[in-house]
Write a protein that holds these residues in place. Structure first.
Motif, PDB file in Angstrom:
ATOM      1  N   PRO A 188       0.615  -1.285  -0.099  1.00 40.96           N
ATOM      2  CA  PRO A 188      -0.198  -0.049  -0.216  1.00 40.96           C
ATOM      3  C   PRO A 188       0.624   1.521   0.125  1.00 40.96           C
ATOM      4  CG  PRO A 188      -0.074  -0.737   2.185  1.00 40.96           C
ATOM      5  CD  PRO A 188       1.345  -2.265   1.855  1.00 40.96           C
ATOM      6  N   LEU A 189       0.257   2.390  -0.597  1.00 37.18           N
ATOM      7  CA  LEU A 189       1.182   3.473   0.330  1.00 37.18           C
ATOM      8  C   LEU A 189       0.727   4.027   1.342  1.00 37.18           C
ATOM      9  CD1 LEU A 189      -0.684   5.607  -3.098  1.00 37.18           C
ATOM     10  CD2 LEU A 189       1.269   5.247  -2.802  1.00 37.18           C
ATOM     11  N   ARG A 190      -0.232   4.103   2.332  1.00 33.87           N
ATOM     12  CA  ARG A 190      -0.563   4.780   3.634  1.00 33.87           C
ATOM     13  C   ARG A 190      -1.394   3.458   4.148  1.00 33.87           C
ATOM     14  NH1 ARG A 190      -0.928   8.168   0.157  1.00 33.87           N
ATOM     15  NH2 ARG A 190      -3.024   8.200  -0.347  1.00 33.87           N
ATOM     16  N   VAL A 191      -1.102   3.768   5.334  1.00 32.29           N
ATOM     17  CA  VAL A 191      -1.818   2.355   6.343  1.00 32.29           C
ATOM     18  C   VAL A 191      -2.196   2.996   7.581  1.00 32.29           C
ATOM     19  CG1 VAL A 191      -1.524   0.004   7.592  1.00 32.29           C
ATOM     20  CG2 VAL A 191      -0.371   0.195   5.411  1.00 32.29           C
TER      21      VAL A 191
ATOM     22  N   THR B  62       1.810 -11.361   4.709  1.00 31.10           N
ATOM     23  CA  THR B  62       1.980 -10.618   6.116  1.00 31.10           C
ATOM     24  C   THR B  62       2.280  -9.410   6.705  1.00 31.10           C
ATOM     25  OG1 THR B  62       2.355 -13.104   6.223  1.00 31.10           O
ATOM     26  CG2 THR B  62       3.891 -11.898   8.279  1.00 31.10           C
ATOM     27  N   LEU B  63       3.274  -9.098   5.577  1.00 32.77           N
ATOM     28  CA  LEU B  63       3.298  -7.719   5.675  1.00 32.77           C
ATOM     29  C   LEU B  63       2.321  -6.802   6.686  1.00 32.77           C
ATOM     30  CD1 LEU B  63       5.483  -5.088   5.797  1.00 32.77           C
ATOM     31  CD2 LEU B  63       5.882  -4.797   3.321  1.00 32.77           C
ATOM     32  N   TRP B  64       1.341  -6.632   4.888  1.00 30.01           N
ATOM     33  CA  TRP B  64       0.202  -6.227   5.226  1.00 30.01           C
ATOM     34  C   TRP B  64      -0.370  -6.015   7.164  1.00 30.01           C
ATOM     35  CZ3 TRP B  64      -4.694  -6.036   2.115  1.00 30.01           C
ATOM     36  CH2 TRP B  64      -3.428  -5.781   0.304  1.00 30.01           C
ATOM     37  N   CYS B  65       0.246  -7.149   8.281  1.00 25.17           N
ATOM     38  CA  CYS B  65      -0.599  -7.474   9.187  1.00 25.17           C
ATOM     39  C   CYS B  65       0.246  -6.682  10.293  1.00 25.17           C
ATOM     40  CB  CYS B  65      -1.124  -9.244   9.411  1.00 25.17           C
ATOM     41  SG  CYS B  65      -1.859  -9.809   8.419  1.00 25.17           S
ATOM     42  N   HIS B  66       1.706  -6.812  10.140  1.00 26.76           N
ATOM     43  CA  HIS B  66       2.350  -5.812  11.326  1.00 26.76           C
ATOM     44  C   HIS B  66       2.481  -4.311  10.619  1.00 26.76           C
ATOM     45  CE1 HIS B  66       4.533  -9.886  11.842  1.00 26.76           C
ATOM     46  NE2 HIS B  66       5.358 -10.247  10.817  1.00 26.76           N
ATOM     47  N   LEU B  67       2.168  -4.008   8.627  1.00 23.73           N
ATOM     48  CA  LEU B  67       2.206  -2.346   9.169  1.00 23.73           C
ATOM     49  C   LEU B  67       1.292  -2.045   9.870  1.00 23.73           C
ATOM     50  CD1 LEU B  67       2.779  -2.166   6.117  1.00 23.73           C
ATOM     51  CD2 LEU B  67       4.622  -1.878   7.097  1.00 23.73           C
TER      52      LEU B  67
ATOM     53  N   LEU C 226       1.282   5.812   8.493  1.00 24.46           N
ATOM     54  CA  LEU C 226       2.209   4.990   7.554  1.00 24.46           C
ATOM     55  C   LEU C 226       2.370   5.530   6.625  1.00 24.46           C
ATOM     56  CD1 LEU C 226       3.248   1.852   9.941  1.00 24.46           C
ATOM     57  CD2 LEU C 226       3.139   3.879  10.660  1.00 24.46           C
ATOM     58  N   ASP C 227       3.149   6.068   5.936  1.00 24.47           N
ATOM     59  CA  ASP C 227       3.593   6.125   4.810  1.00 24.47           C
ATOM     60  C   ASP C 227       4.995   4.720   4.580  1.00 24.47           C
ATOM     61  OD1 ASP C 227       2.297   8.738   4.010  1.00 24.47           O
ATOM     62  OD2 ASP C 227       3.937   9.672   5.574  1.00 24.47           O
ATOM     63  N   ILE C 228       4.231   4.300   2.814  1.00 24.69           N
ATOM     64  CA  ILE C 228       5.186   3.100   2.521  1.00 24.69           C
ATOM     65  C   ILE C 228       4.841   3.228   1.149  1.00 24.69           C
ATOM     66  CG2 ILE C 228       4.510   0.551   1.965  1.00 24.69           C
ATOM     67  CD1 ILE C 228       4.337   1.801   5.347  1.00 24.69           C
ATOM     68  N   ASP C 229       6.632   2.572   0.957  1.00 23.46           N
ATOM     69  CA  ASP C 229       7.273   2.734  -0.539  1.00 23.46           C
ATOM     70  C   ASP C 229       6.448   1.491  -1.061  1.00 23.46           C
ATOM     71  OD1 ASP C 229       8.328   2.449  -2.737  1.00 23.46           O
ATOM     72  OD2 ASP C 229      10.399   2.634  -1.816  1.00 23.46           O
ATOM     73  N   PRO C 230       5.639   1.897  -1.843  1.00 23.83           N
ATOM     74  CA  PRO C 230       5.101   0.927  -3.152  1.00 23.83           C
ATOM     75  C   PRO C 230       5.668  -0.169  -3.118  1.00 23.83           C
ATOM     76  CG  PRO C 230       4.791   3.047  -4.351  1.00 23.83           C
ATOM     77  CD  PRO C 230       5.696   3.641  -2.255  1.00 23.83           C
TER      78      PRO C 230
ATOM     79  N   ARG D  93       8.490   4.640   5.376  1.00 30.73           N
ATOM     80  CA  ARG D  93       9.395   6.154   4.527  1.00 30.73           C
ATOM     81  C   ARG D  93       8.701   7.288   6.191  1.00 30.73           C
ATOM     82  NH1 ARG D  93       7.167   6.599  -1.370  1.00 30.73           N
ATOM     83  NH2 ARG D  93       5.922   7.009  -0.641  1.00 30.73           N
ATOM     84  N   GLY D  94       9.976   7.442   6.414  1.00 31.01           N
ATOM     85  CA  GLY D  94      10.501   9.345   7.485  1.00 31.01           C
ATOM     86  C   GLY D  94       9.396   8.831   8.493  1.00 31.01           C
ATOM     87  N   ASN D  95      10.224   7.270   9.023  1.00 32.86           N
ATOM     88  CA  ASN D  95       8.711   7.769  10.721  1.00 32.86           C
ATOM     89  C   ASN D  95       9.681   6.750  11.335  1.00 32.86           C
ATOM     90  OD1 ASN D  95       7.483   6.457  12.911  1.00 32.86           O
ATOM     91  ND2 ASN D  95       5.807   6.951  11.666  1.00 32.86           N
ATOM     92  N   GLN D  96      10.596   6.904  12.039  1.00 31.77           N
ATOM     93  CA  GLN D  96      11.803   6.567  13.234  1.00 31.77           C
ATOM     94  C   GLN D  96      11.060   5.873  13.788  1.00 31.77           C
ATOM     95  OE1 GLN D  96      14.548   9.446  14.181  1.00 31.77           O
ATOM     96  NE2 GLN D  96      15.269   9.500  12.291  1.00 31.77           N
ATOM     97  N   ASP D  97      10.335   6.297  14.469  1.00 35.83           N
ATOM     98  CA  ASP D  97       9.582   5.034  16.248  1.00 35.83           C
ATOM     99  C   ASP D  97       8.694   3.364  15.160  1.00 35.83           C
ATOM    100  OD1 ASP D  97       9.969   7.067  17.038  1.00 35.83           O
ATOM    101  OD2 ASP D  97       7.718   8.089  17.570  1.00 35.83           O
ATOM    102  N   ALA D  98       7.957   3.814  13.823  1.00 37.64           N
ATOM    103  CA  ALA D  98       8.049   2.864  13.223  1.00 37.64           C
ATOM    104  C   ALA D  98       8.669   1.949  12.412  1.00 37.64           C
ATOM    105  CB  ALA D  98       6.720   3.631  12.049  1.00 37.64           C
TER     106      ALA D  98
END
Length: 428
Positions: free
Chosen positions: A266-269, A381-386, A397-401, A407-412
């Motif tokens: 995805p692009l965003r979660v 499974t990554l969808w679940c983790h995100l 979350l912003d995701i590299d598709p 992307r751009g989120n140190q906490d995540a």
């Protein structure tokens, strides 16, 4: 059921789409070879719960022998042995699965241990020359998924994740309808899971039971004191070992949604919800909604672990919405409706593990592409983790598709991997 021309074309296209994974098109077992008549020797890891289904599935397959029952719980070993000897000679019962990996006659490690064991055991098994059937979710965190794919490629092993709907004929037919334009251009998939789970209570420090090797149960996870409400199921609801309902049942629904939508990352979660029903030791939510945005389409997963009434009369399902109609996968069947809600046709089915295990064994013997090859399993499974990471951080979350990376989120990003017990760090 005789497949239609469209269905054959659909399956052919699915194979072509997966051609990027073609390094696995011919990876026969080092012992079983490509001879379909040769016996495949299996070790089953984890037989307290889901592993008993593994045992029954292998016992129902021709030319398969279960040689090892592996569990850190001596009671589970005895239970597994008792199930096997009803149909074949008695296997060896062991506590440490690594003993089975040292046996060159063993072809397969079948993993039904807790989530924190899935990736480390898979990686060790691949390095030992074994093929792997691993339960969902295939990994405890995103980094482990990357390592699992790398291990399968390096050692040229067949690795199949246990999202068995990928092998159910009626679900395959339903996805053919979605991907083939039966309901038009599909822009949304809704998935859900409902249950009536009770409280897990407040755990108390206690002596480790005599039947349990708790140190080996923890294995790769950093050590935590034993409490009396952890083993054997409530670890699912603690982040240290489990992945909550998203990783437990969400993976089954989201995998089908990803398959039907024909997307990877995805692009965003975003994810919202909480632990509302009980005040106990559960760290993961009991009611939450996760949204996956792809720009031109989206998907959601909604769970109510403590409220059993779901949608379309079922506690689990996947709905696809198109501009000409919608398709419902719920229970053991599928229904297709036009845009006004008129039912057009239905597809009947049943829940059955046998086809998924048979597909795995066939790929070991004859080559070919598993229905849920590990790279596909890791993507779902990554969808679940995100979703879990979005909930844990309270952020969208912003995701590299292209890569699925945050992307751009140190906490995540700090939650992409985990700390391991010394000596247990997975390596490829």
């Amino acid at each position: 059921m005789k497949p239609s021309i469209n269905r054959r074309e659909f399956l052919k296209r699915s194979t072509v789409i997966s051609a990027g994974l073609a390094t696995l098109t011919s990876v026969p077992s080092s012992r079983a070879g490509a001879d379909a008549n040769n016996k495949i020797i299996v070790a089953v890891m984890g037989t307290n719960g889901r592993g008993m289904d593994h045992i029954q599935a292998y016992l129902g397959q021709p030319n398969v022998e279960i040689a090892y029952i592996c569990d850190v719980d001596s009671r589970a070993v005895e239970k597994g042995l008792a199930a096997v000897v009803k149909k074949q000679k008695q296997p060896k019962g062991i506590k440490d699965f690594r003993e089975a990996l040292e046996d060159k006659s063993v072809d397969v490690l079948s993993i039904a241990a807790p989530n924190h064991w899935h990736a480390p055991a898979t990686i060790l098994a691949c390095a030992a020359g074994k093929h792997v059937y691993v339960e969902k979710p295939c990994c405890h965190n995103p980094r482990e998924g990357e390592l699992m794919v790398a291990a399968a490629r390096k050692h040229k092993r067949v690795v199949q994740m246990g999202n068995q709907r990928r092998s159910w004929p009626w679900v395959i037919e339903a996805i053919e309808k979605v991907r083939g334009g039966e309901i038009g251009r599909v822009t949304f998939a809704r998935t859900w899971y409902n249950n009536a789970r009770g409280t897990i209570g407040r755990g108390k420090p206690a002596a480790v039971p005599s039947w349990l090797d708790y140190s080996l149960w923890q294995g790769p996870a950093t050590e935590r004191p034993y409490v009396d409400n952890l083993v054997h199921y409530n670890w699912h609801w603690r982040w240290h070992w489990g992945n909550g309902e998203l990783g437990n049942n969400g993976i089954h629904a989201l995998d089908v949604a990803r398959w039907g939508l024909g997307v990877d990352y995805p692009l965003r979660v975003s994810c919202g919800g909480g632990r509302y029903q009980y005040h106990d030791d559960q760290e993961t939510p009991d009611a939450y909604v996760t949204t996956y945005d792809f720009g031109d389409k989206s998907a959601t997963w909604e769970s109510h672990s403590c409220h059993p009434r779901g949608f379309d009369g079922e506690g689990f399902g996947i709905n696809f919405y198109g501009d000409k109609g919608y398709l419902v996968i719920a229970g053991n069947g599928c229904k297709i409706y036009d845009i006004n809600g008129k039912e057009l046709r239905s597809i009947k089915g049943r829940s059955d593990d046998a086809a998924h295990f048979a597909n795995f064994l066939d790929c070991i013997r004859n080559g070919g592409h598993p229905n849920s090859e590990i790279e596909e399993g890791v993507k779902s499974t990554l969808w679940c983790h995100l979703g879990n990471i979005a909930w844990q951080t309270g952020q969208t979350l912003d995701i590299d598709p292209k890569s699925g990376k945050i992307r751009g989120n140190q906490d995540a990003t700090r939650l992409w991997g985990r700390e391991y017990r010394q000596g247990w760090e997975p390596k490829v």
